[in-house]
Design a protein around this motif. Structure first.
Motif, PDB file in Angstrom:
ATOM      1  N   GLU A 161      17.726  46.348  31.705  1.00 43.34           N
ATOM      2  CA  GLU A 161      17.851  47.390  31.013  1.00 43.34           C
ATOM      3  C   GLU A 161      19.185  48.229  30.758  1.00 43.34           C
ATOM      4  O   GLU A 161      19.849  48.271  31.859  1.00 43.34           O
ATOM      5  CB  GLU A 161      16.690  48.336  31.044  1.00 43.34           C
ATOM      6  N   TRP A 212      18.864  53.706  29.549  1.00 37.83           N
ATOM      7  CA  TRP A 212      17.413  53.718  29.480  1.00 37.83           C
ATOM      8  C   TRP A 212      16.685  54.006  30.849  1.00 37.83           C
ATOM      9  O   TRP A 212      15.797  54.548  30.906  1.00 37.83           O
ATOM     10  CB  TRP A 212      16.921  52.218  28.913  1.00 37.83           C
ATOM     11  N   THR A 265      14.285  56.973  32.329  1.00 39.80           N
ATOM     12  CA  THR A 265      12.787  56.637  33.047  1.00 39.80           C
ATOM     13  C   THR A 265      13.156  57.454  34.458  1.00 39.80           C
ATOM     14  O   THR A 265      12.051  58.243  34.661  1.00 39.80           O
ATOM     15  CB  THR A 265      12.748  55.327  33.536  1.00 39.80           C
ATOM     16  N   THR A 270      12.358  61.198  33.551  1.00 39.66           N
ATOM     17  CA  THR A 270      11.074  61.542  32.889  1.00 39.66           C
ATOM     18  C   THR A 270      10.309  61.690  34.163  1.00 39.66           C
ATOM     19  O   THR A 270       9.365  62.525  34.266  1.00 39.66           O
ATOM     20  CB  THR A 270      10.311  60.086  32.287  1.00 39.66           C
ATOM     21  N   GLN A 301      17.300  60.826  24.080  1.00 38.46           N
ATOM     22  CA  GLN A 301      16.065  60.379  24.062  1.00 38.46           C
ATOM     23  C   GLN A 301      15.072  61.389  24.255  1.00 38.46           C
ATOM     24  O   GLN A 301      13.944  61.302  23.748  1.00 38.46           O
ATOM     25  CB  GLN A 301      15.919  59.380  25.194  1.00 38.46           C
ATOM     26  N   GLU A 351      11.944  62.975  22.367  1.00 38.78           N
ATOM     27  CA  GLU A 351      10.505  62.704  22.795  1.00 38.78           C
ATOM     28  C   GLU A 351       9.626  63.985  22.796  1.00 38.78           C
ATOM     29  O   GLU A 351       8.614  64.407  23.100  1.00 38.78           O
ATOM     30  CB  GLU A 351      10.175  61.785  23.993  1.00 38.78           C
ATOM     31  N   THR A 369       9.082  52.334  23.238  1.00 37.57           N
ATOM     32  CA  THR A 369       9.223  51.741  24.629  1.00 37.57           C
ATOM     33  C   THR A 369       9.916  50.286  24.402  1.00 37.57           C
ATOM     34  O   THR A 369       9.875  49.541  23.369  1.00 37.57           O
ATOM     35  CB  THR A 369       7.746  51.615  25.251  1.00 37.57           C
ATOM     36  N   GLU A 397       8.733  47.712  25.163  1.00 31.03           N
ATOM     37  CA  GLU A 397       7.950  46.572  24.704  1.00 31.03           C
ATOM     38  C   GLU A 397       7.654  46.544  23.048  1.00 31.03           C
ATOM     39  O   GLU A 397       7.796  45.719  22.580  1.00 31.03           O
ATOM     40  CB  GLU A 397       6.600  46.616  25.510  1.00 31.03           C
ATOM     41  N   THR A 398       7.280  47.511  22.718  1.00 34.01           N
ATOM     42  CA  THR A 398       6.946  47.902  21.305  1.00 34.01           C
ATOM     43  C   THR A 398       8.257  47.980  20.406  1.00 34.01           C
ATOM     44  O   THR A 398       8.214  47.342  19.562  1.00 34.01           O
ATOM     45  CB  THR A 398       6.356  49.452  20.984  1.00 34.01           C
ATOM     46  N   PRO A 446      15.357  49.812  22.374  1.00 32.47           N
ATOM     47  CA  PRO A 446      14.396  50.608  23.071  1.00 32.47           C
ATOM     48  C   PRO A 446      14.971  51.910  22.882  1.00 32.47           C
ATOM     49  O   PRO A 446      16.090  52.195  22.473  1.00 32.47           O
ATOM     50  CB  PRO A 446      14.655  50.318  24.561  1.00 32.47           C
TER      51      PRO A 446
END
Lengths: 246, 246
Positions: A11, A15, A19, A22, A58, A62, B190, B192-193, B201
Motif C-alpha cells: 500500500e 495510506w 492507518t 487512525t 484523508q 473522514e 477503504t 477493498e471498496t 484508496p
DNA sequence: AAGTGGTCTAGACCACGGC
DNA sequence: CCGTGGTCTAGACCACTTA
C-alpha cells in the motif's frame, strides 16, 4: 478479468500512515486535543511533509481531524447530525428553525436554478441567504430562491436585508403544506461559501438542492452547502410510502 | 471581527487554474474527450505538475473530470441520479431492483453496525454484498446486515454465495412494509471498496447508512458506498408529513 | 516499450493566529 | 514576533494501460 490479488500489493505510504494515525487517534488522543505540528509528525514517521499531509487530508475528509492555519491540527468531535426529513422543512423559516437569516434581495438566479424553477433566463427572484450554526461554528449556508409570483413585494418593504427576508418567510408559512424534491451530491466550496463556512476554497461540501412544491408546481428552490467534514445528513424514520398510500 | 475584504486577496494559483480549466471544459471540450496529459498542461499554464494536479483534483471532486492511471484524463459525463426515496427501497432486493448480489455469508458485523442493530458484540448476522452498476461502470457497493432472528437459515441452504443471498432477500420481501432511517455523510473509500468501485484508496465516497424498521424495531441495516464523483443521490417528491398525518 | 496518472522527496516561501 | 498550516517548485521513480 483481473486475476491479481489486490490485497497483497504494497500500500502507498500515505495510506499506511493514515492507518497508523487512525489508531493513534483512537487510543492516544481525545477530542479537541492538538496534534504535534506537521514537520514534527513527518519527522517522527520518517516521511516528507507532503506525504504526511496527504494522510492528514484523508483523516480530515473522514471528519477525524480539523486543521486551521496559524493554529494547528486538532482531533475533531463526532459529526453533527442535521435532520433533513421533509417534516422538518416543509417550509424553511418555520418557528424553531435553527437557521439565521443574513440577507435578502431580489436578483437573477444562477442558470441552474432558473432551469430548476422553470423560469426564463433574465427573470429575477428573491434570494434569501441563511446560515446554520451549531456549537458556535458555522456548518452550512443556504440560498433560497423565491419567484416573485409566490411573494409579491409590499410597498413598505425594505429593499433588502434580514427584515425583508423575514416577511418573505412569513408569507411562505401561509401557503399550503407542500411536497419537496431533494438531491445530495459532493461539491467544492466556492471562495465565498468557503469564507462563510470558515474553510478554504475547494473544501469538500455536501450540496443539497431542494425543490419546494405546491399543488404540483415548483414554488421555490434552495441550494444548501454543508461542511462535509462536520456534518452528517439524516433522514429520520420515514414510513415506506406503500404503508401510507395503500 | 474580520474586517478585511476576502474578495480582494490574491487567489491561489491552483484555484485560478481551476477556473481556467472549468471555462475550457465548458467551451472547448465535450464529454468523453481526452485532455492533454498532466505534464503538457502544466507546461502550457506555466506551473509545476503538482500545482496542476491540485486543480485537477478539484475538478474531479466536482465530477467534471475522470482520471485513470495509464489512460489519461477525460471529461466526465453528468452525474447519474440514484433514487433513495423510501418507496424505492422499502426492502432491498425487490423485483426490478437494479442491484446485483455478489456474495452472502454469516459473520460478525463491524462494531458500528452491531451498535446500530442493538446486538451484543460477538453476535453474527447475515452479510449480503451487493453492487450497483450503471452504464457498465460500478457506482456503488453495499453491505446489508440481517440478524439471524429475522431470517433463520434453512437446512438446505448453501453456506454462502449469491444463492443464499437471494433466499434471504425473498424472506425479507414477505415481511411487513417497513419504515426506515437514513444518514448520508462523506467518507473515504477503504482499499477493498475502492477496488470494487474501480477507484484508488481514499477516494471520496458518499456513505449511506440505512436502518430498516418493522413494528418500530430495527430489523436490518445496510451501509452503502457511492462513488462521490459519479453519483447524485435523489430523494424524490416527498409529500410533507403534515399533509399525510393531519 | 511508450505514455499515462500516482507517489514521494526536499526544499522554499506565504498567510494567518496568537503571544 | 514566532509557530502554524497552506502553497508551490523541480525533480525522481513507480504502477498501470495500451499498442
Amino acid at each position: 478479468m483481473d486475476t491479481r490479488d489486490w490485497r497483497r500489493e504494497p500500500e502507498p505510504k500515505y495510506w499506511h500512515l493514515r492507518t497508523l494515525l487512525t489508531e493513534a487517534l483512537d487510543t492516544e488522543f481525545s477530542v479537541g486535543e492538538v496534534l504535534p505540528n506537521e514537520r514534527a509528525l513527518a519527522a517522527r514517521y520518517g516521511v516528507a511533509r507532503a506525504t504526511l499531509r496527504q494522510a492528514l487530508e484523508q483523516l480530515e475528509l473522514e471528519g477525524r481531524l480539523q486543521r486551521r492555519r496559524g493554529v494547528g491540527t486538532t482531533v475533531a468531535p463526532p459529526r453533527v447530525g442535521v435532520d433533513l426529513s421533509p417534516s422538518q422543512h416543509a417550509w424553511p423559516g418555520r418557528p424553531g428553525d435553527p437557521w439565521t437569516v443574513t440577507a435578502a434581495a431580489p436578483a437573477p438566479p444562477p442558470p441552474a436554478v432558473a432551469r430548476l424553477l422553470d423560469l426564463p433566463s433574465g427573470a429575477t427572484v428573491e434570494i434569501i441567504h441563511r446560515t446554520l450554526t451549531t456549537h458556535g461554528r458555522p456548518v452550512a449556508t443556504e440560498e433560497l430562491y423565491v419567484p416573485g409570483a409566490v411573494s409579491p413585494p409590499a410597498p413598505a418593504d425594505p429593499a433588502e436585508g434580514p427584515e425583508r427576508a423575514r416577511r418573505l418567510l412569513r408569507l411562505l408559512q401561509e401557503c399550503e403544506p407542500a411536497g419537496q424534491d431533494r438531491t445530495v451530491e459532493l461539491g467544492a466550496a466556492t471562495a465565498e461559501t468557503a469564507h462563510r463556512l470558515d474553510r478554504l476554497p475547494g473544501s469538500p461540501v455536501l450540496l443539497v438542492t431542494t425543490r419546494y412544491l405546491t399543488a404540483g408546481r415548483t414554488a421555490a428552490a434552495s441550494v444548501a452547502t454543508y461542511r462535509a467534514d462536520t456534518c452528517r445528513l439524516t433522514f429520520a424514520n420515514q414510513p415506506a410510502l406503500t404503508a401510507l398510500t395503500g
